[in-house]
Design an enzyme around this catalytic site. Structure first.
Site, PDB file in Angstrom:
ATOM      1  N   ARG A   1       0.391 -10.763  17.415  1.00 41.40           N
ATOM      2  CA  ARG A   1      -1.013 -10.680  17.031  1.00 41.40           C
ATOM      3  C   ARG A   1      -1.801 -11.512  18.019  1.00 41.40           C
ATOM      4  O   ARG A   1      -1.389 -12.630  18.372  1.00 41.40           O
ATOM      5  CB  ARG A   1      -1.217 -11.214  15.614  1.00 41.40           C
ATOM      6  CG  ARG A   1      -2.568 -10.819  15.071  1.00 41.40           C
ATOM      7  CD  ARG A   1      -2.740 -11.154  13.591  1.00 41.40           C
ATOM      8  NE  ARG A   1      -4.126 -11.580  13.483  1.00 41.40           N
ATOM      9  CZ  ARG A   1      -4.533 -12.795  13.214  1.00 41.40           C
ATOM     10  NH1 ARG A   1      -3.675 -13.739  12.932  1.00 41.40           N
ATOM     11  NH2 ARG A   1      -5.810 -13.082  13.174  1.00 41.40           N
TER      12      ARG A   1
ATOM     13  N   GLU B   1       4.147  -5.047  21.786  1.00 39.51           N
ATOM     14  CA  GLU B   1       2.952  -4.522  21.125  1.00 39.51           C
ATOM     15  C   GLU B   1       1.989  -5.679  20.900  1.00 39.51           C
ATOM     16  O   GLU B   1       2.389  -6.739  20.426  1.00 39.51           O
ATOM     17  CB  GLU B   1       3.328  -3.909  19.773  1.00 39.51           C
ATOM     18  CG  GLU B   1       2.129  -3.463  18.956  1.00 39.51           C
ATOM     19  CD  GLU B   1       2.526  -3.022  17.550  1.00 39.51           C
ATOM     20  OE1 GLU B   1       2.198  -1.886  17.203  1.00 39.51           O
ATOM     21  OE2 GLU B   1       3.181  -3.808  16.822  1.00 39.51           O
TER      22      GLU B   1
ATOM     23  N   HIS C   1       9.923 -18.309  21.661  1.00 39.43           N
ATOM     24  CA  HIS C   1       9.480 -17.756  22.938  1.00 39.43           C
ATOM     25  C   HIS C   1      10.024 -16.351  23.164  1.00 39.43           C
ATOM     26  O   HIS C   1      10.942 -15.905  22.501  1.00 39.43           O
ATOM     27  CB  HIS C   1       9.878 -18.663  24.100  1.00 39.43           C
ATOM     28  CG  HIS C   1      11.346 -18.700  24.407  1.00 39.43           C
ATOM     29  ND1 HIS C   1      12.241 -19.426  23.673  1.00 39.43           N
ATOM     30  CD2 HIS C   1      12.059 -18.087  25.380  1.00 39.43           C
ATOM     31  CE1 HIS C   1      13.456 -19.264  24.184  1.00 39.43           C
ATOM     32  NE2 HIS C   1      13.373 -18.445  25.220  1.00 39.43           N
TER      33      HIS C   1
ATOM     34  N   GLU D   1       9.446 -17.370  28.739  1.00 43.16           N
ATOM     35  CA  GLU D   1      10.422 -17.914  29.675  1.00 43.16           C
ATOM     36  C   GLU D   1      10.767 -16.824  30.681  1.00 43.16           C
ATOM     37  O   GLU D   1      11.233 -15.746  30.309  1.00 43.16           O
ATOM     38  CB  GLU D   1      11.693 -18.350  28.927  1.00 43.16           C
ATOM     39  CG  GLU D   1      12.771 -18.880  29.832  1.00 43.16           C
ATOM     40  CD  GLU D   1      14.053 -19.202  29.084  1.00 43.16           C
ATOM     41  OE1 GLU D   1      14.814 -20.039  29.585  1.00 43.16           O
ATOM     42  OE2 GLU D   1      14.303 -18.608  28.006  1.00 43.16           O
TER      43      GLU D   1
END
Length: 137
Positions: free
Chosen positions: A9, A53, A71, A119
Site C-alpha cells: 500500500r 502490486e 524487506h 535489499e
C-alpha cells in the site's frame, strides 16, 4: 501453488511509481477501483509475469509500514552498475555490504517513499539465480 506477487500500500502513487520505475520495474497493468483507488501491477522487464502490486487508497491516509514488515529482496546482475544507475536516477542506495564475507553475496539497501526497505543482492560468480535448498545445505 506459487506466489503471484507482493503488494504494497502506498501513500503517493505517482511518487512510488517514479521510485519503482527508477529501480527498473515496468508497469504491466492498472485497475481503477473507483473513489480514487488504484492498483498498479509491475514487473521487471525480464520477468515473465507480475511481481509487485502498488495499492493506492487515498482515503486510507498516509501509509504506516509498522514493525511487521522487514524487506523485499531483489537480485541484480552487477551491484556496482545498479547502484550507479539508481544514484543517477536520484535514488539513495546505501553502501555495499558483504554479509556472507568476502566470497559471499554483495548487498545494498534502499528505502522507498513510504519506508519499505529493499535489499539489492548480487550473488557471487557461479551462484544460481534465486535462492534454493542448496543455499541452506
Amino acid at each position: 501453488m506459487k506466489t503471484l506477487f507482493v503488494s504494497y500500500r502506498v501513500t503517493d502513487l505517482d511518487r512510488s511509481l517514479d521510485f519503482y520505475t527508477a529501480l527498473g520495474y515496468a508497469e504491466l497493468g492498472r485497475v481503477n477501483g473507483g473513489d480514487g483507488n488504484h492498483l498498479v501491477i509491475l514487473k521487471f522487464p525480464d520477468e515473465p509475469a507480475a511481481s509487485l502490486e502498488l495499492v493506492h487508497r487515498p482515503v486510507g491516509g498516509r501509509v504506516d509500514v509498522g514493525s511487521g514488515f522487514d524487506h523485499l529482496a531483489i537480485q541484480v546482475d552487477t551491484l556496482a552498475a545498479t547502484l550507479e544507475r539508481l544514484t543517477d536516477a536520484g535514488l539513495e542506495p546505501g553502501p555495499v555490504q558483504h554479509p556472507g564475507g568476502p566470497h559471499g553475496p554483495k548487498t545494498s539497501w534502499l528505502t522507498d517513499p513510504d519506508g519499505y526497505r529493499i535489499e539489492l543482492v548480487e550473488w557471487p560468480s557461479g551462484h544460481p539465480d534465486g535462492i534454493t535448498a542448496a543455499d541452506f545445505s
